[in-house]
Design an enzyme around this catalytic site. Structure first.
Site, PDB file in Angstrom:
ATOM      1  N   THR A   1       0.819  -1.208   0.000  1.00 26.36           N
ATOM      2  CA  THR A   1       0.000   0.000   0.000  1.00 26.36           C
ATOM      3  C   THR A   1       0.861   1.269   0.000  1.00 26.36           C
ATOM      4  OG1 THR A   1      -1.445   1.288   1.474  1.00 26.36           O
ATOM      5  CG2 THR A   1      -0.093  -0.363   2.517  1.00 26.36           C
ATOM      6  N   ASP A   2       0.276   2.369  -0.477  1.00 23.48           N
ATOM      7  CA  ASP A   2       0.985   3.659  -0.410  1.00 23.48           C
ATOM      8  C   ASP A   2       1.057   4.176   1.031  1.00 23.48           C
ATOM      9  OD1 ASP A   2      -1.698   4.355  -0.067  1.00 23.48           O
ATOM     10  OD2 ASP A   2      -1.704   5.944  -1.586  1.00 23.48           O
ATOM     11  N   GLU A   3       0.274   3.558   1.944  1.00 23.05           N
ATOM     12  CA  GLU A   3       0.230   4.066   3.321  1.00 23.05           C
ATOM     13  C   GLU A   3       1.558   3.868   4.041  1.00 23.05           C
ATOM     14  OE1 GLU A   3      -3.406   3.250   5.432  1.00 23.05           O
ATOM     15  OE2 GLU A   3      -4.530   3.043   3.573  1.00 23.05           O
TER      16      GLU A   3
ATOM     17  N   TYR B   1      -1.830  -0.749  10.959  1.00 18.77           N
ATOM     18  CA  TYR B   1      -1.945  -1.395   9.642  1.00 18.77           C
ATOM     19  C   TYR B   1      -0.760  -1.043   8.753  1.00 18.77           C
ATOM     20  CZ  TYR B   1      -3.261  -1.781   4.709  1.00 18.77           C
ATOM     21  OH  TYR B   1      -3.245  -2.038   3.355  1.00 18.77           O
TER      22      TYR B   1
ATOM     23  N   LYS C   1       2.312  -3.390   7.227  1.00 17.27           N
ATOM     24  CA  LYS C   1       2.589  -3.551   5.788  1.00 17.27           C
ATOM     25  C   LYS C   1       4.024  -3.100   5.481  1.00 17.27           C
ATOM     26  CE  LYS C   1       0.225  -4.733   2.894  1.00 17.27           C
ATOM     27  NZ  LYS C   1      -0.143  -6.068   2.353  1.00 17.27           N
TER      28      LYS C   1
HETATM   29  P1  NAD Z   1      -9.484  -7.632   2.109  1.00 14.88           P
HETATM   30  O1  NAD Z   1      -9.486  -7.376   3.584  1.00 14.88           O
HETATM   31  O2  NAD Z   1     -10.725  -7.366   1.321  1.00 14.88           O
HETATM   32  O3  NAD Z   1      -9.095  -9.162   1.833  1.00 14.88           O
HETATM   33  C1  NAD Z   1      -8.070  -9.812   2.529  1.00 14.88           C
HETATM   34  C2  NAD Z   1      -8.168 -11.300   2.227  1.00 14.88           C
HETATM   35  O4  NAD Z   1      -7.093 -11.953   2.920  1.00 14.88           O
HETATM   36  C3  NAD Z   1      -9.468 -11.948   2.714  1.00 14.88           C
HETATM   37  O5  NAD Z   1      -9.995 -12.798   1.715  1.00 14.88           O
HETATM   38  C4  NAD Z   1      -9.046 -12.729   3.953  1.00 14.88           C
HETATM   39  O6  NAD Z   1      -9.836 -13.905   4.164  1.00 14.88           O
HETATM   40  C5  NAD Z   1      -7.604 -13.087   3.605  1.00 14.88           C
HETATM   41  N1  NAD Z   1      -6.786 -13.291   4.809  1.00 14.88           N
HETATM   42  C6  NAD Z   1      -6.674 -12.475   5.892  1.00 14.88           C
HETATM   43  N2  NAD Z   1      -5.859 -13.024   6.805  1.00 14.88           N
HETATM   44  C7  NAD Z   1      -5.418 -14.199   6.281  1.00 14.88           C
HETATM   45  C8  NAD Z   1      -4.532 -15.206   6.741  1.00 14.88           C
HETATM   46  N3  NAD Z   1      -3.955 -15.136   7.943  1.00 14.88           N
HETATM   47  N4  NAD Z   1      -4.293 -16.268   5.932  1.00 14.88           N
HETATM   48  C9  NAD Z   1      -4.884 -16.364   4.711  1.00 14.88           C
HETATM   49  N5  NAD Z   1      -5.748 -15.453   4.243  1.00 14.88           N
HETATM   50  C10 NAD Z   1      -6.012 -14.380   5.013  1.00 14.88           C
HETATM   51  O7  NAD Z   1      -8.236  -6.815   1.553  1.00 14.88           O
HETATM   52  P2  NAD Z   1      -8.071  -6.064   0.160  1.00 14.88           P
HETATM   53  O8  NAD Z   1      -8.627  -4.699   0.281  1.00 14.88           O
HETATM   54  O9  NAD Z   1      -8.518  -6.952  -0.937  1.00 14.88           O
HETATM   55  O10 NAD Z   1      -6.480  -5.914   0.122  1.00 14.88           O
HETATM   56  C11 NAD Z   1      -5.670  -6.958  -0.427  1.00 14.88           C
HETATM   57  C12 NAD Z   1      -4.205  -6.549  -0.328  1.00 14.88           C
HETATM   58  O11 NAD Z   1      -3.979  -5.329  -1.019  1.00 14.88           O
HETATM   59  C13 NAD Z   1      -3.729  -6.320   1.109  1.00 14.88           C
HETATM   60  O12 NAD Z   1      -2.430  -6.846   1.228  1.00 14.88           O
HETATM   61  C14 NAD Z   1      -3.723  -4.803   1.257  1.00 14.88           C
HETATM   62  O13 NAD Z   1      -2.748  -4.393   2.190  1.00 14.88           O
HETATM   63  C15 NAD Z   1      -3.373  -4.374  -0.163  1.00 14.88           C
HETATM   64  N6  NAD Z   1      -3.890  -3.057  -0.563  1.00 14.88           N
HETATM   65  C16 NAD Z   1      -5.211  -2.746  -0.393  1.00 14.88           C
HETATM   66  C17 NAD Z   1      -5.680  -1.493  -0.825  1.00 14.88           C
HETATM   67  C18 NAD Z   1      -7.139  -1.130  -0.688  1.00 14.88           C
HETATM   68  O14 NAD Z   1      -7.495   0.027  -0.981  1.00 14.88           O
HETATM   69  N7  NAD Z   1      -8.037  -2.027  -0.299  1.00 14.88           N
HETATM   70  C19 NAD Z   1      -4.794  -0.581  -1.405  1.00 14.88           C
HETATM   71  C20 NAD Z   1      -3.461  -0.942  -1.565  1.00 14.88           C
HETATM   72  C21 NAD Z   1      -3.006  -2.183  -1.148  1.00 14.88           C
HETATM   73  P1  TYD Z   2     -10.712   3.685   4.405  1.00  8.81           P
HETATM   74  O1  TYD Z   2     -11.682   3.224   3.365  1.00  8.81           O
HETATM   75  O2  TYD Z   2     -10.789   3.064   5.773  1.00  8.81           O
HETATM   76  O3  TYD Z   2      -9.258   3.573   3.776  1.00  8.81           O
HETATM   77  P2  TYD Z   2      -7.807   4.122   4.347  1.00  8.81           P
HETATM   78  O4  TYD Z   2      -7.945   4.536   5.745  1.00  8.81           O
HETATM   79  O5  TYD Z   2      -6.965   2.898   4.193  1.00  8.81           O
HETATM   80  O6  TYD Z   2      -7.416   5.240   3.428  1.00  8.81           O
HETATM   81  O7  TYD Z   2     -10.907   5.248   4.606  1.00  8.81           O
HETATM   82  C1  TYD Z   2     -10.716   6.159   3.518  1.00  8.81           C
HETATM   83  C2  TYD Z   2     -10.800   7.554   4.093  1.00  8.81           C
HETATM   84  O8  TYD Z   2     -12.138   7.785   4.551  1.00  8.81           O
HETATM   85  C3  TYD Z   2      -9.903   7.770   5.303  1.00  8.81           C
HETATM   86  O9  TYD Z   2      -9.353   9.088   5.241  1.00  8.81           O
HETATM   87  C4  TYD Z   2     -10.832   7.648   6.492  1.00  8.81           C
HETATM   88  C5  TYD Z   2     -12.165   8.129   5.945  1.00  8.81           C
HETATM   89  N1  TYD Z   2     -13.368   7.494   6.526  1.00  8.81           N
HETATM   90  C6  TYD Z   2     -14.413   8.283   7.010  1.00  8.81           C
HETATM   91  O10 TYD Z   2     -14.354   9.542   6.972  1.00  8.81           O
HETATM   92  N2  TYD Z   2     -15.511   7.668   7.532  1.00  8.81           N
HETATM   93  C7  TYD Z   2     -15.618   6.316   7.600  1.00  8.81           C
HETATM   94  O11 TYD Z   2     -16.648   5.799   8.122  1.00  8.81           O
HETATM   95  C8  TYD Z   2     -14.546   5.503   7.086  1.00  8.81           C
HETATM   96  C9  TYD Z   2     -14.624   4.004   7.131  1.00  8.81           C
HETATM   97  C10 TYD Z   2     -13.453   6.140   6.555  1.00  8.81           C
END
Ligand code: NAD
Ligand code: TYD
Length: 360
Positions: A136-138, A162, A166
């Site tokens: 992630t960019d975070e 989180y 990461k």
């Molecule tokens: P998500 O929470 O929707 O899905 C995570 C998946 O991992 C689930 O299917 C869960 O069952 C599985 N999982 C969790 N713990 C596990 C374990 N111990 N063993 C096996 N499986 C396990 O997450 P997402 O939003 O799809 O993100 C996927 C990846 O991309 C993550 O690594 C996250 O850090 C990264 N990412 C997400 C975003 C975003 O905006 N959602 C952005 C950048 C990077």
């Molecule tokens: P989120 O979807 O949790 O992603 P991330 O924190 O990984 O960027 O949140 C996106 C943005 O929205 C973040 O700045 C927090 C804000 N947010 C709210 O304002 N209200 C909410 O209920 C949630 C879940 C997030």
């Protein structure tokens, strides 16, 4: 191109399931989907890929080394794409331990299982093997409004449990490359949105709350900025990097769509006003400013010149068209959202929003 066998961890989650669906739909590859099915994992998100002959589902926790070794032995992969993680910042604030266990220790386990398997292969298979770590960019921390966007050389400065977990996992992957020679690529992506996203994250939470006439809880003043990428574009980028990325290299991925949270929530409301008008009035009336997230990162932004110049990848979807598709998907798939909003989901809503003063 010859058929590849690819282990995808977290393939029942939001982004992982989009990657699995794309691989099955658009390539000839075999996908070995390794997922523990936590609250965030859902086999229904796999849709048409679920029962496909080129999809093998392994319900395995990445913290279980013996099971991972069995998966490698049984499935003989050519590559690993690692997405399994605990992924929600607010949950990491309420309970950080599982973030360290899965994101850090789980990644180390997967690296070790991959390395042991890789070391046993013949020279050709070893040279072509890839461990792709999805991050992630975070990890870069946050930016002030006028700062230049994150590049791959921006120093790590994570703020939340989180993002710290990461960041730690990224460092492990680089160390396994440098120390043991494991072939790796890494990607750091901005906020994703699209179908099948668990409704704890901003956009689906706002869509579903609005449809139920519930408050739309915006943290602080709603002026934090995120860059938004449509999930199918992220999945394309990941496939591209797995295939063409240079060994040991990191690629930032972004959507060229910076928005404040308030702009995003207003855009969700305006889209819903068109797609599912409410007789009580415009959805914006439901916006409620609530207590801020502790340590809330102010702004994320991505400089995507490396992936765009070196690998010719660019996002296809614009934010307004991607949001329209997303809103329509949630309107048309209420059975999916009903099933994921179990008792545990309702408990989470109470934990996260009860004390913020939102009338949920
Ligand atoms: P998500 O929470 O929707 O899905 C995570 C998946 O991992 C689930 O299917 C869960 O069952 C599985 N999982 C969790 N713990 C596990 C374990 N111990 N063993 C096996 N499986 C396990 O997450 P997402 O939003 O799809 O993100 C996927 C990846 O991309 C993550 O690594 C996250 O850090 C990264 N990412 C997400 C975003 C975003 O905006 N959602 C952005 C950048 C990077
Ligand atoms: P989120 O979807 O949790 O992603 P991330 O924190 O990984 O960027 O949140 C996106 C943005 O929205 C973040 O700045 C927090 C804000 N947010 C709210 O304002 N209200 C909410 O209920 C949630 C879940 C997030």
């Amino acid at each position: 191109m010859s058929r590849k066998r690819i282990v995808i961890t977290g393939g029942a989650g939001f982004i992982g399931s989009a990657v699995v669906r794309q691989f099955i739909r658009e390539t000839d590859n075999v996908v070995i989907n390794v997922d523990a099915l936590t609250y965030a994992g859902n086999p229904e998100s796999l849709a048409e890929a679920r029962d496909h002959p080129r999809h093998v589902f392994e319900q395995v926790d990445i913290r279980n080394r013996a099971e991972l070794e069995r998966v490698f032995r049984d499935n003989k992969p050519d590559a690993v794409m690692h997405l399994a993680a605990e992924s929600h910042v607010d949950r990491s604030i309420e309970g950080p331990a599982v973030f360290v266990e899965t994101n850090v220790a789980g990644t180390q386990n997967l690296l070790e299982a991959s390395r042991a398997y890789w070391a046993e292969q013949d020279a050709e298979k070893r040279d072509n093997f890839r461990f792709h770590h999805v991050s992630t960019d975070e990890v870069y921390g946050d930016l002030d409004p006028d700062d230049p966007p994150f590049t791959e050389d921006t120093p790590y400065a994570p703020s939340s449990p989180y993002s710290a977990s990461k960041a730690a996992s990224d460092h492990l992957v680089r160390a396994w490359h440098r120390t043991y020679g494991l072939p790796v690529v890494l990607t750091n992506c901005s906020n994703n949105y699209g179908p099948y996203q668990f409704p704890e994250k901003l956009i689906p939470l706002m869509i579903l709350n609005a449809l139920e006439g519930k408050p739309l809880p915006v943290y602080g003043q709603g002026d934090n900025v995120r860059d938004w990428l449509y999930v199918e574009d992220h999945a394309y980028a990941l496939r591209h990097v797995l295939e063409k990325g240079v060994d040991g290299r990191t690629y930032n991925i972004g959507g060229r769509s910076e928005r404040t949270n308030l702009e995003v929530v207003r855009a969700v409301c305006a889209t819903l006003d068109r797609a599912a008008p409410d007789s009580e009035g415009a959805y914006e009336r439901l916006i409620q400013f609530v207590e801020d997230r502790p340590g809330h990162d102010r702004r994320y932004a991505i400089d995507d010149s490396r992936i765009s110049d070196e690998l010719s990848w660019q996002p296809r979807e614009r934010f307004d068209t991607g949001l329209e598709k997303t809103v329509r998907w949630y309107l048309e798939n209420q059975a999916w959202t009903e099933r994921v909003r179990t008792g545990a989901y309702r408990e989470w809503i109470e934990t996260n929003y009860g004390h913020r003063g939102a009338l949920i």
